[in-house]
Structure formats: C-alpha cells, structure tokens
Design an enzyme around this catalytic site. Structure first.
Site, PDB file in Angstrom:
ATOM      1  N   CYS A 110       0.770  -1.064   0.279  1.00 35.33           N
ATOM      2  CA  CYS A 110      -0.112  -0.406   0.177  1.00 35.33           C
ATOM      3  C   CYS A 110       1.063   1.428  -0.287  1.00 35.33           C
ATOM      4  CB  CYS A 110      -0.810  -0.345   1.205  1.00 35.33           C
ATOM      5  SG  CYS A 110      -2.108  -1.935   1.327  1.00 35.33           S
ATOM      6  N   HIS A 254      -2.995   7.147   2.843  1.00 40.75           N
ATOM      7  CA  HIS A 254      -2.884   5.691   2.539  1.00 40.75           C
ATOM      8  C   HIS A 254      -4.348   5.321   2.960  1.00 40.75           C
ATOM      9  CE1 HIS A 254      -4.012   2.361   2.332  1.00 40.75           C
ATOM     10  NE2 HIS A 254      -3.727   1.424   2.152  1.00 40.75           N
ATOM     11  N   ASN A 284     -10.036  -0.371   0.045  1.00 37.32           N
ATOM     12  CA  ASN A 284      -8.187  -0.466  -0.096  1.00 37.32           C
ATOM     13  C   ASN A 284      -8.114  -0.877  -1.055  1.00 37.32           C
ATOM     14  OD1 ASN A 284      -6.067  -0.304   0.509  1.00 37.32           O
ATOM     15  ND2 ASN A 284      -5.923  -1.194   3.091  1.00 37.32           N
TER      16      ASN A 284
HETATM   17  O1  UT7 Z   1      -3.488  -0.975   3.510  1.00 40.98           O
HETATM   18  C1  UT7 Z   1      -3.325  -1.997   5.015  1.00 40.98           C
HETATM   19  C2  UT7 Z   1      -3.892  -3.259   5.682  1.00 40.98           C
HETATM   20  N1  UT7 Z   1      -4.441  -2.855   6.284  1.00 40.98           N
HETATM   21  C3  UT7 Z   1      -5.073  -2.315   7.277  1.00 40.98           C
HETATM   22  O2  UT7 Z   1      -5.198  -1.286   7.039  1.00 40.98           O
HETATM   23  C4  UT7 Z   1      -5.614  -3.067   8.154  1.00 40.98           C
HETATM   24  C5  UT7 Z   1      -5.810  -1.974   9.853  1.00 40.98           C
HETATM   25  N2  UT7 Z   1      -7.268  -2.606  10.368  1.00 40.98           N
HETATM   26  C6  UT7 Z   1      -8.753  -3.094  10.658  1.00 40.98           C
HETATM   27  O3  UT7 Z   1      -8.752  -2.011   9.518  1.00 40.98           O
HETATM   28  C7  UT7 Z   1      -9.516  -3.772  11.552  1.00 40.98           C
HETATM   29  O4  UT7 Z   1      -8.747  -3.608  12.654  1.00 40.98           O
HETATM   30  C8  UT7 Z   1     -10.136  -4.385  10.769  1.00 40.98           C
HETATM   31  C9  UT7 Z   1     -11.168  -3.640   9.956  1.00 40.98           C
HETATM   32  C10 UT7 Z   1      -8.877  -5.332  10.273  1.00 40.98           C
HETATM   33  C11 UT7 Z   1     -10.771  -5.238  12.066  1.00 40.98           C
HETATM   34  O5  UT7 Z   1     -11.372  -4.402  13.100  1.00 40.98           O
HETATM   35  P1  UT7 Z   1     -11.234  -4.667  14.541  1.00 40.98           P
HETATM   36  O6  UT7 Z   1     -12.019  -3.776  15.102  1.00 40.98           O
HETATM   37  O7  UT7 Z   1      -9.981  -4.644  14.716  1.00 40.98           O
HETATM   38  O8  UT7 Z   1     -12.048  -6.049  14.739  1.00 40.98           O
HETATM   39  P2  UT7 Z   1     -11.727  -7.187  14.846  1.00 40.98           P
HETATM   40  O9  UT7 Z   1     -10.626  -8.470  14.111  1.00 40.98           O
HETATM   41  O10 UT7 Z   1     -10.605  -7.116  16.129  1.00 40.98           O
HETATM   42  O11 UT7 Z   1     -12.547  -8.379  14.750  1.00 40.98           O
HETATM   43  C12 UT7 Z   1     -13.810  -8.215  15.821  1.00 40.98           C
HETATM   44  C13 UT7 Z   1     -14.884  -9.377  14.896  1.00 40.98           C
HETATM   45  C14 UT7 Z   1     -14.910 -10.589  15.806  1.00 40.98           C
HETATM   46  O12 UT7 Z   1     -15.497 -11.869  16.235  1.00 40.98           O
HETATM   47  P3  UT7 Z   1     -15.205 -11.876  18.011  1.00 40.98           P
HETATM   48  O13 UT7 Z   1     -14.270 -12.840  17.527  1.00 40.98           O
HETATM   49  O14 UT7 Z   1     -15.479 -10.955  18.565  1.00 40.98           O
HETATM   50  O15 UT7 Z   1     -16.703 -12.639  18.185  1.00 40.98           O
HETATM   51  C15 UT7 Z   1     -14.480 -11.001  14.301  1.00 40.98           C
HETATM   52  O16 UT7 Z   1     -14.793 -12.344  13.939  1.00 40.98           O
HETATM   53  O17 UT7 Z   1     -15.660  -9.205  14.237  1.00 40.98           O
HETATM   54  C16 UT7 Z   1     -15.932 -10.587  13.412  1.00 40.98           C
HETATM   55  N3  UT7 Z   1     -15.775 -10.172  12.155  1.00 40.98           N
HETATM   56  C17 UT7 Z   1     -16.668  -9.818  11.399  1.00 40.98           C
HETATM   57  N4  UT7 Z   1     -17.500  -9.874  11.733  1.00 40.98           N
HETATM   58  C18 UT7 Z   1     -18.930  -9.498  10.698  1.00 40.98           C
HETATM   59  C19 UT7 Z   1     -14.468 -10.122  11.333  1.00 40.98           C
HETATM   60  N5  UT7 Z   1     -14.655  -9.586   9.974  1.00 40.98           N
HETATM   61  C20 UT7 Z   1     -15.673  -9.438   9.986  1.00 40.98           C
HETATM   62  C21 UT7 Z   1     -16.475  -8.848   8.696  1.00 40.98           C
HETATM   63  N6  UT7 Z   1     -18.312  -8.759   9.411  1.00 40.98           N
HETATM   64  N7  UT7 Z   1     -16.006  -8.577   8.028  1.00 40.98           N
END
Ligand code: UT7
Length: 327
Positions: A110, A254, A284
C-alpha cells in the site's frame, strides 16, 4: 533539478459491489463493515491490473498535456500483476506506445505509490530522466480469499497515475520512506511457493496447477502500526521541509480505514476537512489508493497552484512513507 506532478489520472472499474451484496454471500453486514471501516462499496475489475493501469495512465498523460513518446520511465507499484513476467509496466508501455520508456514494477504494497514517486524524483533530480509515469494499480479482488470475511470486505480494485516531470520551482520537497521486514508476517500473502526444498527433486508442482495464494492479516497489529507510524513519518517529512501542519492544504493518506484516518488527524491536530476520504466508495485499493485519491481531489478542483500537500501511505512489508510537495 526538482520534480513535480504535471498531471493525474485514475480508473475505477464499473462493477460495483455493495456491503449488502457481500452480506448476501457471507456472514457479515453493512453495519459491521461501515462502523469498523467506513467502507460502503468497492468496485471489482473484469479487465485486470494492466488494463486499468493503462487507462489511468492515458488520463494522466492527457491531464499533463504530454504524449506517451515523451516518457523516459514507467514505474508501476502493484502487488497484483497478472504475470510474474512481463511486468505490468512493460504491458502499459505496449498499451500506450511509450517506445523509449524504461519500465519496471515495484512492490511495496500500500506504500508503493510513495516509493514510486520517490524513485521518480531521484531519477529526475540526478538527470537520469525528465518525464516519469508513476502508476499504482491493483486488482485485489483476484488476490483475496472470498471466504475470509475478515479481509475480503476491505479491498477494491482500481488504478491511479501521475506524470512526474522536471520543474524549476515547487514540486516535491521532501520524502521519507521506511521498512520493517521483521514484522512482515502481520500482513502477508504468499505465492504458495515453498521457501524450502527443491520441487523438482521432491516431485511436487508437476501437475501444472497454479500455487494457491493466501492473504493473512493481523488487523489490530496493522491498525496500531498505522496510527503510530503515519503521524511520525509525516512529522519527519514536514520537519525536513521546515514547515508545520498548518502550512499544509491537504493530507492525502492511504485509504484503509476511516478510523485510522480520524486517529491520524487527531494525533497531528489536523481538522478532518484537510484529510479527504474516498474509501467509502473504493475500499482499500492498496498501491492505487493514494494516486486515485490525488486524481479525485485534482479533478474536483480542490488543488490550487502553490498548495502544499502531504501524501502518506503504509502497508505490508511493513512499509511506510510520507512526502511533502508543492502543487
Ligand atoms: O492497507 C493496509 C491493510 N490493512 C489495514 O489497514 C487493516 C487495519 N485494521 C483494521 O482496519 C481493522 O483491524 C479491521 C477492520 C480489519 C478489523 O476491525 P477490528 O475492530 O480490529 O475487528 P476484529 O478483527 O477485532 O474483529 C472483531 C470481531 C471478531 O469477532 P469476535 O471474535 O469478536 O466474535 C471477528 O470475527 O468481528 C468479527 N469480524 C467480522 N464480523 C462481521 C471480522 N470480520 C468481520 C466481518 N463481518 N467482515
């Protein structure tokens, strides 16, 4: 000799996929995606990386009032080429008829467009080139695992381009890049090729099947890295240019997550009006993210001659970068 951006272009494919369309296929919801990321829809490419890159490039050349024959170099930042070789840059050269251009791809995920701009600036500064086309192009939809809701909902496809040329005043003032290979595992997509063993001797890889790719991300780790590192690298680039955040008209960052943008704004004490967002409709775009945003603000008439801009990116590698430039 300094370098500056003479023209921008971008291309977003037609096929629009909303959060609800994803929710119809997997266990996710518009509410989850919007509240955690700010993304509402993304566009998916039927045409592939090289075709999108070439179209963005044509638009950038037109904006710059330049012909393809005038290009000395074509640099394409991408992690989603259709082929290991030839490079996307060579495919773009052929599509444009940029006969004298030297072409190659660079891989910095990215942050790739920032790495490309810095490279173009160095070529121009040292007199190795006068006109460099820098493109960020991605077909992330070909790479993601559509069964992994934690990553596939985040990405989209598109391409952005900038014609970088020698200028006598203004242009790129400072650029700071960084990498930390020790944290590579926190955002990784393997080719499926093993680093161990000799496939020929072990009798594997003989059936002609493509090796499977697999994208894995520690979302929280990347989030923390972004909100800590991006303000730091922006401060460093501003300090080198001997200016402060108040002197900057727009921060083109980004587009990975709206919460990351808000956190960076808070950390730098910059109002959100100065941090444009387009990820709600693009998702993204990896290396294409910053140049697509740059082209959108350019075409919306938000850039005035003499404005100071900051461009910044972060991503897999880990990699990061920030640049200060005068429009
Ligand atoms: O270009 C660079 C690339 N990447 C990034 O910049 C990513 C940076 N990180 C983020 O943007 C965030 O960490 C995410 C958007 C990827 C995730 O958000 P989060 O608030 O950190 O969520 P999490 O990974 O802690 O997941 C929370 C919950 C989990 O469920 P449990 O374990 O709490 O029951 C996940 O399984 O959300 C669940 N989950 C979803 N639920 C519905 C993960 N993806 C999804 C989804 N829909 N698509």
């Amino acid at each position: 000799m300094r370098s500056g951006i003479a023209g921008t272009g971008s291309y977003i494919p037609e096929c629009r996929v909303t959060n609800d369309m994803l929710a119809a296929r997997m266990d996710t919801s518009d509410e989850w995606i919007v509240s955690r990321t700010g993304i509402r829809e993304r566009h998916l490419s039927a045409e592939g990386t090289a075709a999108m890159a070439a179209e963005a490039a044509r638009r950038a050349l037109e904006d710059a009032g330049m012909t393809a024959e005038e290009l000395d170099w074509i640099l394409v930042a991408t992690v989603t080429p259709e082929c290991f070789f030839p490079s996307v840059a060579c495919q773009v050269q052929e599509a444009l008829g940029a006969k004298k251009a030297v072409c190659y791809d660079l891989s910095a995920a990215c942050s790739g467009f920032l790495f490309g701009l810095q490279t173009a600036d160095a070529y121009i500064h040292t007199g190795m080139a006068r006109n460099v086309l820098v493109i960020g192009a991605e077909a992330m939809s070909r790479l993601v695992d559509w069964k992994d809701r934690s990553t596939c909902v985040l990405f989209g496809d598109g391409a952005g381009a900038a014609v970088v040329t020698a200028v006598s005043a203004g242009g790129i003032r400072t650029g700071v890049l960084g990498c930390d290979g020790s944290r590579g595992d926190s955002l990784i997509c393997s080719t499926g090729h093993s680093a161990d063993g000799i496939p020929f001797l072990e009798g594997t890889g003989e059936d002609g099947e493509a090796a499977p790719t697999s994208l894995a991300m520690d979302g929280r780790e990347i989030f923390q890295f972004a909100v800590r590192t991006v303000p730091e690298v922006i401060r460093e680039a501003l300090a080198q240019a001997e200016i402060s955040t108040e002197d900057v008209s727009l921060f083109l960052l980004h587009q990975a997550n709206a919460r990351i943008l808000t956190s960076i704004g808070r950390s730098l004490h910059v109002p959100m009006e100065k941090i444009p967002e387009n990820l709600a409709h693009t998702g993204n775009l990896a290396a294409a993210s910053v140049p697509v945003l740059l082209d959108e603000v350019n075409r919306a008439g938000r850039l005035q001659r003499g404005d100071t801009l900051v461009l910044a990116g972060f991503g897999a590698g880990l990699t990061w970068g920030a640049m200060v430039l005068e429009w």
